[in-house]
Design an enzyme around this catalytic site. Sequence first.
Site, PDB file in Angstrom:
ATOM      1  N   ARG A  78       0.635  -1.453  -0.052  1.00  0.00           N
ATOM      2  CA  ARG A  78      -0.195   0.127  -0.152  1.00  0.00           C
ATOM      3  C   ARG A  78       0.713   1.175  -0.114  1.00  0.00           C
ATOM      4  O   ARG A  78       0.366   1.972  -0.524  1.00  0.00           O
ATOM      5  CB  ARG A  78      -0.859  -0.048   0.928  1.00  0.00           C
ATOM      6  CG  ARG A  78      -2.134  -1.063   1.248  1.00  0.00           C
ATOM      7  CD  ARG A  78      -3.620  -0.403   2.224  1.00  0.00           C
ATOM      8  NE  ARG A  78      -2.786  -1.092   3.386  1.00  0.00           N
ATOM      9  CZ  ARG A  78      -2.905  -2.829   3.949  1.00  0.00           C
ATOM     10  NH1 ARG A  78      -3.930  -3.318   3.218  1.00  0.00           N
ATOM     11  NH2 ARG A  78      -2.061  -3.373   5.063  1.00  0.00           N
ATOM     12  N   PHE A 120     -12.195  -4.368  -5.605  1.00  0.00           N
ATOM     13  CA  PHE A 120     -11.258  -5.087  -4.611  1.00  0.00           C
ATOM     14  C   PHE A 120     -10.659  -4.432  -3.258  1.00  0.00           C
ATOM     15  O   PHE A 120     -10.326  -4.660  -2.966  1.00  0.00           O
ATOM     16  CB  PHE A 120     -10.829  -6.641  -4.906  1.00  0.00           C
ATOM     17  CG  PHE A 120     -10.690  -7.572  -6.011  1.00  0.00           C
ATOM     18  CD1 PHE A 120     -12.622  -8.341  -5.717  1.00  0.00           C
ATOM     19  CD2 PHE A 120     -10.413  -7.454  -6.423  1.00  0.00           C
ATOM     20  CE1 PHE A 120     -12.134  -9.444  -6.992  1.00  0.00           C
ATOM     21  CE2 PHE A 120     -10.918  -8.241  -7.807  1.00  0.00           C
ATOM     22  CZ  PHE A 120     -11.904  -8.829  -8.417  1.00  0.00           C
ATOM     23  N   ASP A 164     -15.302  -2.753  -4.389  1.00  0.00           N
ATOM     24  CA  ASP A 164     -16.116  -4.162  -3.603  1.00  0.00           C
ATOM     25  C   ASP A 164     -17.101  -4.546  -3.924  1.00  0.00           C
ATOM     26  O   ASP A 164     -18.519  -3.573  -4.100  1.00  0.00           O
ATOM     27  CB  ASP A 164     -15.402  -3.918  -2.363  1.00  0.00           C
ATOM     28  CG  ASP A 164     -15.042  -4.924  -1.855  1.00  0.00           C
ATOM     29  OD1 ASP A 164     -13.838  -5.073  -1.588  1.00  0.00           O
ATOM     30  OD2 ASP A 164     -16.693  -5.505  -1.120  1.00  0.00           O
ATOM     31  N   SER A 165     -17.685  -5.443  -3.480  1.00  0.00           N
ATOM     32  CA  SER A 165     -18.881  -5.824  -4.022  1.00  0.00           C
ATOM     33  C   SER A 165     -19.430  -5.973  -2.921  1.00  0.00           C
ATOM     34  O   SER A 165     -20.558  -6.174  -2.272  1.00  0.00           O
ATOM     35  CB  SER A 165     -19.120  -7.296  -4.011  1.00  0.00           C
ATOM     36  OG  SER A 165     -17.963  -8.463  -3.214  1.00  0.00           O
ATOM     37  N   ASP A 217      -6.471  -6.418  -6.469  1.00  0.00           N
ATOM     38  CA  ASP A 217      -5.953  -7.331  -5.082  1.00  0.00           C
ATOM     39  C   ASP A 217      -7.327  -8.854  -4.327  1.00  0.00           C
ATOM     40  O   ASP A 217      -7.977  -7.895  -4.110  1.00  0.00           O
ATOM     41  CB  ASP A 217      -5.592  -6.707  -4.118  1.00  0.00           C
ATOM     42  CG  ASP A 217      -5.319  -7.383  -2.389  1.00  0.00           C
ATOM     43  OD1 ASP A 217      -4.587  -8.350  -2.671  1.00  0.00           O
ATOM     44  OD2 ASP A 217      -5.327  -6.848  -1.236  1.00  0.00           O
ATOM     45  N   CYS A 263      -3.048 -14.180  -3.426  1.00  0.00           N
ATOM     46  CA  CYS A 263      -2.623 -14.393  -2.058  1.00  0.00           C
ATOM     47  C   CYS A 263      -3.752 -16.028  -2.323  1.00  0.00           C
ATOM     48  O   CYS A 263      -3.669 -17.113  -0.957  1.00  0.00           O
ATOM     49  CB  CYS A 263      -3.872 -13.784  -1.535  1.00  0.00           C
ATOM     50  SG  CYS A 263      -5.253 -13.736  -1.260  1.00  0.00           S
TER      51      CYS A 263
HETATM   52  N1  SAH Z   1      -7.320  -4.587  -1.336  1.00  0.00           N
HETATM   53  C1  SAH Z   1      -7.925  -4.515   0.251  1.00  0.00           C
HETATM   54  C2  SAH Z   1      -7.985  -6.359   0.594  1.00  0.00           C
HETATM   55  C3  SAH Z   1      -9.019  -7.209  -0.204  1.00  0.00           C
HETATM   56  S1  SAH Z   1      -9.859  -8.340   0.009  1.00  0.00           S
HETATM   57  C4  SAH Z   1      -7.075  -4.101   1.265  1.00  0.00           C
HETATM   58  O1  SAH Z   1      -6.057  -4.036   1.192  1.00  0.00           O
HETATM   59  O2  SAH Z   1      -7.518  -4.193   2.436  1.00  0.00           O
HETATM   60  C5  SAH Z   1     -10.980  -9.174  -0.980  1.00  0.00           C
HETATM   61  C6  SAH Z   1     -12.186  -7.509  -1.225  1.00  0.00           C
HETATM   62  O3  SAH Z   1     -12.696  -8.330  -1.980  1.00  0.00           O
HETATM   63  C7  SAH Z   1     -13.187  -8.288  -0.248  1.00  0.00           C
HETATM   64  O4  SAH Z   1     -13.998  -6.815   0.347  1.00  0.00           O
HETATM   65  C8  SAH Z   1     -14.106  -8.905  -0.898  1.00  0.00           C
HETATM   66  O5  SAH Z   1     -15.448  -8.211  -0.315  1.00  0.00           O
HETATM   67  C9  SAH Z   1     -14.270  -8.895  -2.655  1.00  0.00           C
HETATM   68  N2  SAH Z   1     -14.603  -9.228  -3.450  1.00  0.00           N
HETATM   69  C10 SAH Z   1     -14.484 -10.349  -3.392  1.00  0.00           C
HETATM   70  N3  SAH Z   1     -15.475 -11.248  -4.646  1.00  0.00           N
HETATM   71  C11 SAH Z   1     -15.709 -10.003  -4.822  1.00  0.00           C
HETATM   72  C12 SAH Z   1     -15.909  -9.707  -6.755  1.00  0.00           C
HETATM   73  N4  SAH Z   1     -16.228 -10.595  -7.267  1.00  0.00           N
HETATM   74  N5  SAH Z   1     -16.249  -8.257  -6.510  1.00  0.00           N
HETATM   75  C13 SAH Z   1     -16.331  -7.392  -6.095  1.00  0.00           C
HETATM   76  N6  SAH Z   1     -15.745  -7.774  -4.715  1.00  0.00           N
HETATM   77  C14 SAH Z   1     -14.964  -9.067  -4.723  1.00  0.00           C
END
Ligand code: SAH
Length: 395
Positions: free
Chosen positions: A210, A226, A248-249, A299, A339
Amino acid sequence: MADLILKPGKARSLQRRHPWIFAGSVDRLEGRARPGDTVLVKDATGQPLARAAWSPASQIRARVWSFDPAVVIDHAWFKRTVAASVARRAGHPHLAGQEGLRLIHGEADGLPGVIADRYGPVVVLQLTSAGADKWREALVAALVQATGCQAVYERSDSEVRKLEGLEPVAGCVHGELPLPLTILENGVRLEVDPVAGHKTGFYLDQRDNRRLTGELAAGRAVLNCFCYTGGFSLQALAGGAASVVSIDSSGPALATAARNLALNPQLDPTRAEWREEDVFQALRALKAEGRRFDLVILDPPKFAPSAAHAERAARAYKDINLHGFRLLNPGGILMTYSCSGGVGLELFQQIVAGAACDAGVEGRVLHRLSAAPDHPIGLGAPEGEYLKGLVCQVG
Ligand code: SAH
């Protein structure tokens, strides 16, 4: 104490300091042991090798606490081992003084099945093995002593507990949880919810990545896919991004992200746009809207928890990376992560290369990234490495 006797020829990985003993390596148990009890591990000739936690329900039948078979595993041992893990962080210039910090990273810190994350005055504990579960009280006492924390909250609700025959457990195990809880990370204040947040509340492993995002974001139009609670988005704004679109979803994650933005009055909220959408669809919609970006961050959650899921995961990674590349302006940067333990760096880079090819762009890797150093990888257990990232520039 029971003795775990290995089959002939099955002591090698243990001698190389790999802490797992798989069911196929176990010849027999001599004596009685309940789940989580400490057993003395011996090779087929009866030579003692290690002390380990017995886990009869799991394919990982035992996890090593100590490669010194003479060591006694008791409250005092946990006190010493937890204190050593906490002290290692205090000696690292990137980790000392961090409000959000992983204090114990399981196997790599010599404590299989134990995760402990510090968020300011709170430590969140996650126990994922029978041995760790059995020593809960000792671990909590050791953490309180080593950190002086106000509260310890247990978040042992991870799916992997099922493989060890353990029920989900969550709640305060020491003190009272001060809520809302915030941490300062790379100059940005962020809310962390140990009760309802993902994992222990936050993705600490991406802290350094980050920061790099903030450094790369100046003047750029950023797309953060995400985004969870907006960690990368806020770093990008702090780094001087021209605009940041975050997707994000999860509605609750986006609500926290909006609160996080408000917690940082130094950031310009008019540059931020939040979209509650499915990333797979949103990437296509943004292309149809004619949008273009200079920095795209991908991510996603773990698409492949194990190697068995690698093929389906590869298709998902290919899809988002292909559509991510298509949204980049010439000279633009893609920061892309996996991950998934089941997808190694080599395979991940191949997938990203294929995506660039199909997107019709020429890309080059500027950085290969991994988790922050409070998430170390045991030299004897390299499969502990799960997070990998590539920073690719196109054009
Ligand atoms: N980048 C973030 C962590 C990401 S975790 C950080 O630095 O804190 C993954 C995220 O993806 C979660 O918040 C989850 O709600 C979201 N997610 C999972 N599947 C998804 C999709 N198909 N579309 C959008 N968001 C999604």
